[in-house]
Design an enzyme around this catalytic site. Structure first.
Site, short mmCIF file in Angstrom:
data_model
loop_
_atom_site.label_atom_id
_atom_site.label_comp_id
_atom_site.label_asym_id
_atom_site.label_seq_id
_atom_site.Cartn_x
_atom_site.Cartn_y
_atom_site.Cartn_z
N TYR A 166 -8.89 16.97 1.49
CA TYR A 166 -9.69 16.62 0.49
C TYR A 166 -11.15 17.25 0.34
CZ TYR A 166 -6.27 12.66 -0.52
OH TYR A 166 -5.31 11.88 -0.43
N ARG A 212 0.75 7.90 -7.67
CA ARG A 212 -0.42 7.08 -7.09
C ARG A 212 -1.75 7.71 -7.91
NH1 ARG A 212 1.25 4.68 -2.39
NH2 ARG A 212 -1.03 4.64 -1.42
N ARG A 254 -4.70 1.43 -8.06
CA ARG A 254 -3.40 0.76 -7.64
C ARG A 254 -3.52 -0.63 -7.65
NH1 ARG A 254 -4.21 5.70 -3.22
NH2 ARG A 254 -3.94 7.40 -4.77
N SER A 264 -2.86 14.18 7.31
CA SER A 264 -3.54 13.74 6.32
C SER A 264 -5.10 13.55 6.85
CB SER A 264 -3.42 12.27 5.69
OG SER A 264 -4.48 11.81 5.00
N THR A 300 -5.56 19.02 -1.08
CA THR A 300 -5.07 18.27 -2.35
C THR A 300 -6.10 18.20 -3.41
OG1 THR A 300 -3.74 16.94 -0.60
CG2 THR A 300 -4.50 15.89 -2.74
N TYR A 335 1.08 -1.22 0.06
CA TYR A 335 -0.13 0.13 -0.07
C TYR A 335 0.96 1.23 0.06
CZ TYR A 335 -2.61 3.81 2.22
OH TYR A 335 -2.85 5.12 2.47
N HIS A 383 1.46 13.10 -6.68
CA HIS A 383 0.87 12.45 -5.57
C HIS A 383 1.58 10.83 -5.40
CE1 HIS A 383 -3.15 12.27 -3.29
NE2 HIS A 383 -2.78 11.19 -2.82
N GLN A 404 -4.03 18.53 6.02
CA GLN A 404 -4.35 18.34 4.61
C GLN A 404 -5.75 17.94 4.42
OE1 GLN A 404 -4.67 14.66 3.22
NE2 GLN A 404 -5.62 15.51 1.53
N LYS A 436 -2.15 21.28 -3.34
CA LYS A 436 -1.12 20.06 -3.55
C LYS A 436 -1.81 19.31 -4.76
CE LYS A 436 0.70 16.04 -1.06
NZ LYS A 436 -0.04 14.87 -1.58
C1 LIG Z 1 0.68 5.64 1.52
C2 LIG Z 1 0.59 6.76 0.94
C3 LIG Z 1 -0.77 7.54 1.34
C4 LIG Z 1 -0.68 8.96 0.83
N1 LIG Z 1 -1.93 9.66 1.39
C5 LIG Z 1 -2.03 10.92 0.95
C6 LIG Z 1 -3.21 11.61 1.48
O1 LIG Z 1 -3.95 11.33 2.48
N2 LIG Z 1 -3.47 12.84 1.03
C7 LIG Z 1 -2.33 13.43 0.33
O2 LIG Z 1 -2.47 14.64 -0.18
N3 LIG Z 1 -1.34 12.85 0.00
C8 LIG Z 1 -1.15 11.40 0.07
N4 LIG Z 1 -0.18 10.91 -0.57
C9 LIG Z 1 0.68 11.41 -1.32
C10 LIG Z 1 1.80 11.97 -0.35
O3 LIG Z 1 1.41 13.15 0.24
C11 LIG Z 1 3.21 12.68 -1.27
O4 LIG Z 1 2.46 13.45 -2.32
C12 LIG Z 1 3.89 11.58 -2.03
O5 LIG Z 1 4.08 10.43 -1.15
C13 LIG Z 1 5.22 12.13 -2.26
O6 LIG Z 1 6.23 10.99 -3.01
P1 LIG Z 1 7.19 10.16 -2.19
O7 LIG Z 1 6.43 9.14 -1.35
O8 LIG Z 1 7.83 9.62 -3.31
O9 LIG Z 1 7.88 11.11 -1.34
C14 LIG Z 1 0.10 9.54 0.10
C15 LIG Z 1 1.34 8.64 -0.28
C16 LIG Z 1 1.51 7.44 0.10
C17 LIG Z 1 2.53 6.78 -0.29
#
Ligand SMILES: Cc1cc2nc3c(=O)[nH]c(=O)nc-3n(C[C@H](O)[C@H](O)[C@H](O)COP(=O)(O)O)c2cc1C
Length: 399
Positions: A140, A292, A175, A117, A166, A35, A289, A138, A265
């Site tokens: 949504y 993702r 995913r 988050s 975001t 995940y 993101h 953060q 973001k």
């Molecule tokens: C497991 C996971 C959960 C995430 N959940 C959120 C989230 O709840 N809200 C959000 O804005 N970004 C979320 N993100 C994105 C991160 O804030 C960020 O943009 C991203 O992880 C940056 O890339 P990196 O993991 O390579 O540092 C998530 C990323 C991961 C890996």
């Protein structure tokens, strides 16, 4: 990930962010490790975030007086010890007991912001109470605007200085790892049994996190899904709440409710960045993101320079995606960011070693940054600009 050998053996102690990834892989049930580790579709953008930063070269400059070096920066009116913040990571509290609290404490001791988050396990009030300076929040934008308003009010009430909206989740990118691990969809009985076995084979995680950390509810969403006692119940509510009708006009609505700094973001395009600046935000995060959401979009390293060029004088530009070393931090700053966010690095570190792991991970980044400052001939982070990057004319990559 060509820049780092995956799953490489660890000897005695973690030395890098990728060592924390390896420790997290050993500690977490497979479904949770995937995940965090995974991205959308073929994961091309996720890999490009890391690989493209690896292609960016620093320019070594010697024989300057760099005996004093200051890695701190000022972003959105706040001093960061290094140009790094902990990105919002949903379900963080499933990785370690009350992980958001642990990470927020590590971030505060180190002197960088923690971004809570919307879909955290620990509620914003619990995190705020555990630290002296409240976390960033953060959000949504949800279909249920009343609920979004309530969340904004909660962040305001605990004194969050920055709201990070975001905006790249109008729909959720597929995913595939989560599908294969039966984390999404309607799993068959057999898939549920396999999931159970995956968890059962990690007794330390069960003892510490599942029992010790109570990660069954999403602390910020409890009011919206009263009585829900499973992550699946929350997930279906959350998935129904992403609102594809949100536009730049909605920023005004948030602005009216939020007295502090406002950041959006998920911007990759200079035109969108200008729209954000026109809408009156204080900052943007150049982000895909973490690879993702939409696969096949450019890596952040590739997208950042044009965005910074377009709005760097108007708003504070932050960036995230693929930062795994302090050298990557310096590269991102040289490409136009004031600071970066790291997502997976803190998630791996907290899964592996809790608060101490996150603190050590930040120390590792700081040590790298210090070396990079010295050997690019810079005495402070504030001096770092495009001249810190090596360029060999025609052969230079198009950053
Ligand atoms: C497991 C996971 C959960 C995430 N959940 C959120 C989230 O709840 N809200 C959000 O804005 N970004 C979320 N993100 C994105 C991160 O804030 C960020 O943009 C991203 O992880 C940056 O890339 P990196 O993991 O390579 O540092 C998530 C990323 C991961 C890996």
């Amino acid at each position: 990930m060509t820049r780092f050998a995956p799953d490489r053996p660890l000897q005695l102690a973690p030395a890098t962010v990728l060592d924390y990834r390896e420790l997290a892989r050993r500690r977490l049930p497979r479904q949770l490790f995937d995940y965090v580790d995974g991205g959308a579709y073929e994961e091309a953008t996720m890999r490009a975030n890391v690989d493209d930063l690896g292609q960016v070269l620093l320019r070594q400059v010697v024989m300057r007086d760099v005996s004093e070096r200051d890695p701190s920066v000022e972003v959105l009116g706040q001093r960061f010890a290094i140009p790094v913040a902990l990105a919002p990571v949903g379900r963080g509290g499933m990785l370690a007991p009350r992980a958001e609290v642990q990470a927020a404490r590590a971030a505060e001791s180190f002197g960088v912001p923690f971004v809570e988050s919307t879909v955290s396990i620990c509620p914003i009030e619990e995190v705020a109470k555990a630290v002296g300076s409240p976390p960033w929040f953060q959000l949504y934008v949800m279909r249920d605007r009343g609920f979004a308003e309530d969340l904004i009010g909660r962040a305001r009430d605990v004194g969050s200085p920055v709201l990070v909206l975001t905006i790249d989740l109008a729909v959720v990118g597929a995913r595939h790892r989560d599908t294969r691990n039966a984390m999404v969809g309607t799993p068959s009985t057999w898939a549920k049994i396999r999931r159970g076995l995956d968890i059962a084979s990690h007794p330390a995680w069960i003892r510490g996190t599942a029992i010790g950390g109570r990660p069954l509810t999403f602390g910020n969403l409890e009011k919206a899904v009263p009585g829900a006692r499973s992550p699946e119940a929350f997930k279906s509510w959350v998935d129904s709440q992403f609102d594809p009708s949100v536009t730049w006009e909605d920023i005004a609505w948030v602005r009216d409710l939020w007295p502090g700094k406002l950041v959006v973001k998920g911007v990759l395009d200079p035109e969108d960045a200008r729209r954000a600046a026109d809408a009156g935000v204080d900052g943007i995060v150049v982000s895909n993101h973490g690879g993702r959401q939409l696969d096949a979009v450019p890596s952040t390293a590739r997208a950042l320079p044009a965005v910074a060029e377009a709005v760097g004088d108007l708003v504070d530009v932050l960036a995230d995606g693929g930062v795994r070393t302090g050298l990557d931090v310096v590269k991102m700053v040289a490409l136009g960011a004031r600071a970066v966010l790291v997502g997976r690095p803190w998630a791996w570190a907290v899964a592996a070693r809790g608060r101490a792991g996150v603190g050590h991970m930040l120390e590792v980044l700081k040590a790298d940054i210090d070396t990079a400052l010295a050997l690019t001939g810079n005495s402070s982070m504030a001096e770092v600009d495009r001249s810190a990057l090596y360029s060999d004319g025609a052969a230079a990559p198009a950053y």
